[in-house]
Design a protein around this motif. Structure first.
Motif, PDB file in Angstrom:
ATOM      1  N   GLY A  83      -2.853  -7.507 -31.256  1.00 61.44           N
ATOM      2  CA  GLY A  83      -4.091  -7.697 -30.512  1.00 61.44           C
ATOM      3  C   GLY A  83      -4.004  -7.255 -29.069  1.00 61.44           C
ATOM      4  O   GLY A  83      -4.999  -7.345 -28.337  1.00 61.44           O
ATOM      5  N   LEU A  84      -2.842  -6.766 -28.630  1.00 60.71           N
ATOM      6  CA  LEU A  84      -2.699  -6.346 -27.238  1.00 60.71           C
ATOM      7  C   LEU A  84      -3.222  -4.933 -26.999  1.00 60.71           C
ATOM      8  O   LEU A  84      -3.516  -4.557 -25.870  1.00 60.71           O
ATOM      9  N   THR A  85      -3.325  -4.119 -28.059  1.00 64.09           N
ATOM     10  CA  THR A  85      -3.806  -2.747 -27.909  1.00 64.09           C
ATOM     11  C   THR A  85      -5.316  -2.740 -27.736  1.00 64.09           C
ATOM     12  O   THR A  85      -6.027  -3.415 -28.481  1.00 64.09           O
ATOM     13  N   PRO A  86      -5.859  -2.029 -26.763  1.00 62.32           N
ATOM     14  CA  PRO A  86      -7.324  -1.942 -26.615  1.00 62.32           C
ATOM     15  C   PRO A  86      -7.955  -1.419 -27.896  1.00 62.32           C
ATOM     16  O   PRO A  86      -7.436  -0.487 -28.524  1.00 62.32           O
ATOM     17  N   ARG A  87      -9.085  -2.014 -28.293  1.00 63.88           N
ATOM     18  CA  ARG A  87      -9.683  -1.719 -29.588  1.00 63.88           C
ATOM     19  C   ARG A  87     -10.931  -0.859 -29.460  1.00 63.88           C
ATOM     20  O   ARG A  87     -11.697  -0.976 -28.497  1.00 63.88           O
ATOM     21  N   ILE A  88     -11.109  -0.021 -30.475  1.00 63.85           N
ATOM     22  CA  ILE A  88     -12.344   0.732 -30.638  1.00 63.85           C
ATOM     23  C   ILE A  88     -12.736   0.642 -32.105  1.00 63.85           C
ATOM     24  O   ILE A  88     -11.898   0.809 -32.999  1.00 63.85           O
ATOM     25  N   MET A  89     -13.982   0.353 -32.370  1.00 63.09           N
ATOM     26  CA  MET A  89     -14.477   0.177 -33.736  1.00 63.09           C
ATOM     27  C   MET A  89     -15.461   1.288 -34.064  1.00 63.09           C
ATOM     28  O   MET A  89     -16.373   1.566 -33.276  1.00 63.09           O
ATOM     29  N   LEU A  90     -15.276   1.926 -35.218  1.00 64.22           N
ATOM     30  CA  LEU A  90     -16.181   2.983 -35.654  1.00 64.22           C
ATOM     31  C   LEU A  90     -16.465   2.845 -37.144  1.00 64.22           C
ATOM     32  O   LEU A  90     -15.777   2.093 -37.854  1.00 64.22           O
ATOM     33  N   ASN A  91     -17.453   3.557 -37.613  1.00 66.35           N
ATOM     34  CA  ASN A  91     -17.865   3.489 -39.007  1.00 66.35           C
ATOM     35  C   ASN A  91     -16.940   4.327 -39.882  1.00 66.35           C
ATOM     36  O   ASN A  91     -16.448   5.385 -39.455  1.00 66.35           O
ATOM     37  N   ILE A  92     -16.724   3.869 -41.118  1.00 62.38           N
ATOM     38  CA  ILE A  92     -15.779   4.546 -42.006  1.00 62.38           C
ATOM     39  C   ILE A  92     -16.281   5.936 -42.413  1.00 62.38           C
ATOM     40  O   ILE A  92     -15.482   6.800 -42.810  1.00 62.38           O
ATOM     41  N   GLN A  93     -17.575   6.169 -42.306  1.00 66.35           N
ATOM     42  CA  GLN A  93     -18.114   7.494 -42.641  1.00 66.35           C
ATOM     43  C   GLN A  93     -17.681   8.560 -41.628  1.00 66.35           C
ATOM     44  O   GLN A  93     -17.738   9.754 -41.922  1.00 66.35           O
ATOM     45  N   ASP A  94     -17.234   8.131 -40.429  1.00 66.66           N
ATOM     46  CA  ASP A  94     -16.794   9.087 -39.395  1.00 66.66           C
ATOM     47  C   ASP A  94     -15.297   9.337 -39.430  1.00 66.66           C
ATOM     48  O   ASP A  94     -14.797  10.135 -38.632  1.00 66.66           O
TER      49      ASP A  94
END
Length: 492
Positions: free
Chosen positions: A180-191
């Motif tokens: 959980g220490l790494t900065p997160r980015i969330m994207l859609n699985i279609q991309d």
């Protein structure tokens, strides 16, 4: 003979008797004690399981280094589970001249299975039950600060440029520890395919999240074991939930056993009230024998009466237990870290089972006297059936109470230890009481017959008298106390 209708009519008449009311109160209190603890622990356990499902992402999580095949998905859906695909990897994210390694969380349209994602999409933090749309991304505030980016800016993820449409405040399955220490980015699985990050040798974790009832997961036990042997990492919410769950298991055992102490006391009260109930119905049973009732019909008649009484007492006790757990929950609300679901029906069923078990265990052997009543008792009142042996009553009640211990604790060794310890303590107390009586009885019998001893003699001769002569014992002891007081006053 309509035994059910006759038992209901007899029960309505018997409710005026003190022994039946005492029997009803004892059963209701026993059920109230067990259901109050049962309702509270059931709600706490289901709330904790639901929270653990949020922390894991589902009731069941399968993880491996390659994509899962469609056959496995079809099998899990056929078992009644709802599925969600998720891919985790680490890659470089850039915005302009700023570069930053980030943890990519790729989710599908079914994410999240539990809880909501708290995200700021420009109008304040809100909870949503879906992930980012294709062509967009949500990033953590820390990553936005490192890239000097905000809502509406574009970030480069591999070969794909995505628009930032939200800042993640909290994920329901947010990782703890170093992950959980790494900065997160969330994207859609279609991309995911357009990023061109999935290549041979890439460190990618494919996760298949599943949500469904425990029975559905238990039905897949053999299949899950085969997947484990094939190298798939499997996390089950019932096994891998937070440590609070294990603490709850220990608290559940302790509180359930504490509630059974009330059941034991209620059982003693039930046994005493049943003895009076049987003595009062001996004449009624003799009359029914004169009218042609068989022993089997007598047993069924009085068993139906007590069964109706136990069922009503269970309903009343369950309502009291439901109110009690609501009060307990209101007192502990600020100390509970989660929202609890509404009460379930299992504690009520356990309360009904407890009431019937107490009736069978503590009243059953005594109730058998009514079957052995002779029709001649109508003419000869001394023809009472012989009561059940004391050891038989204790043994049967101990057997039923031991079964309740096993049922509530779930630990046969613990139940057996408590039961044997209680029986040993009972035997020791019985022996100690008998020894005290054997020491004191000769001294009592040797008391002189005089102004001081006349009261003791009267009470001594009245102790063994029938029930209708018991007031003489009380009068005799009062004579003794009054004579002793007058004697001391004369000495002064």
């Amino acid at each position: 003979m309509n035994l059910i209708a006759l038992s209901l009519k007899g029960l309505r008449r018997d409710l005026r008797a003190a022994d039946v009311r005492a029997l009803f109160v004892a059963l209701a209190l026993a059920v109230a004690a067990t259901t109050m603890i049962g309702f509270f622990l059931d709600r706490l356990d289901r709330g904790l399981t639901r929270q653990a499902g949020q922390l894991l992402g589902g009731d069941l999580v399968l993880e491996q280094g390659r994509a899962f095949d469609d056959a496995l998905r079809q099998e899990l859906r056929h078992a009644g589970l709802e599925l969600s695909d998720q891919v985790d990897l680490v890659s470089m994210v850039s915005q302009g001249d700023a570069f930053q390694p980030a943890g990519l969380k790729v989710v599908d349209d079914h994410y999240p299975l539990y809880g909501k994602v708290r995200v700021d999409r420009g109008s304040g933090v809100e909870g949503v039950d879906h992930g980012p749309a294709p062509g967009s991304a949500w990033i953590a505030p820390r990553l936005a600060q490192l890239l000097d980016a905000g809502i509406g800016d574009r970030v480069q993820v591999g070969a794909l440029s995505l628009t930032i449409t939200g800042l993640i405040d909290r994920e329901p399955d947010q990782q703890a520890g170093f992950a959980g220490l790494t900065p997160r980015i969330m994207l859609n699985i279609q991309d995911l395919e357009a990023t061109e990050l999935v290549r041979p040798g890439s460190r990618i974790e494919y996760e298949l999240l599943a949500a469904g009832p425990p029975a559905a997961i238990d039905g897949l036990a053999a299949r899950l074991e085969a997947l484990r042997n094939a190298g798939v990492e499997i996390r089950d919410v019932r096994v891998d939930r937070p440590s609070l769950g294990r603490s709850l298991d220990r608290a559940q055992k302790y509180l359930s056993l504490a509630g059974l102490a009330a059941v034991l006391l209620a059982g003693v009260a039930v046994a005493m009230a049943t003895r009076r109930y049987v003595d009062r119905h001996l004449d009624t049973a003799a009359l029914l024998r004169c009218f042609g009732a068989s022993q089997r019909q007598l047993g069924q008649l009085f068993a139906w009466q007590l069964a109706w009484l136990g069922l009503v007492a269970a309903v009343v006790g369950a309502l009291l237990g439901l109110a009690g757990q609501a009060v307990l929950l209101a007192l502990l609300t600020r100390f509970l870290p989660l929202e609890l679901p509404p009460p379930g029906g299992m504690p009520w069923l356990m309360g009904v089972l407890t009431a019937l078990a107490v009736l069978v265990g503590f009243a059953g052997p005594t109730l058998l006297r009514l079957k052995r009543v002779s029709a001649l008792k109508v003419l000869r009142r001394e023809l009472d059936p012989i009561p059940a042996a004391g050891w038989l009553v204790v043994a049967f009640a101990s057997l039923v109470f031991g079964a309740l211990l096993w049922l509530y604790s779930g630990d046969p060794a613990l139940a057996l230890g408590i039961l044997l310890g209680g029986l040993v303590a009972l035997v020791l107390l019985w022996g100690w009481g008998s020894r005290c009586c054997s020491w004191s009885l000769p001294c009592w019998l040797a008391c002189p017959r005089g102004a001081k001893g006349a009261g003791l003699a009267t009470g001594r001769t009245s102790v063994g008298a029938p029930a209708h002569g018991q007031p003489g014992a009380t009068a005799g002891f009062f004579r003794h106390l009054r004579g002793d007081g007058d004697h001391r006053a004369g000495q002064r």
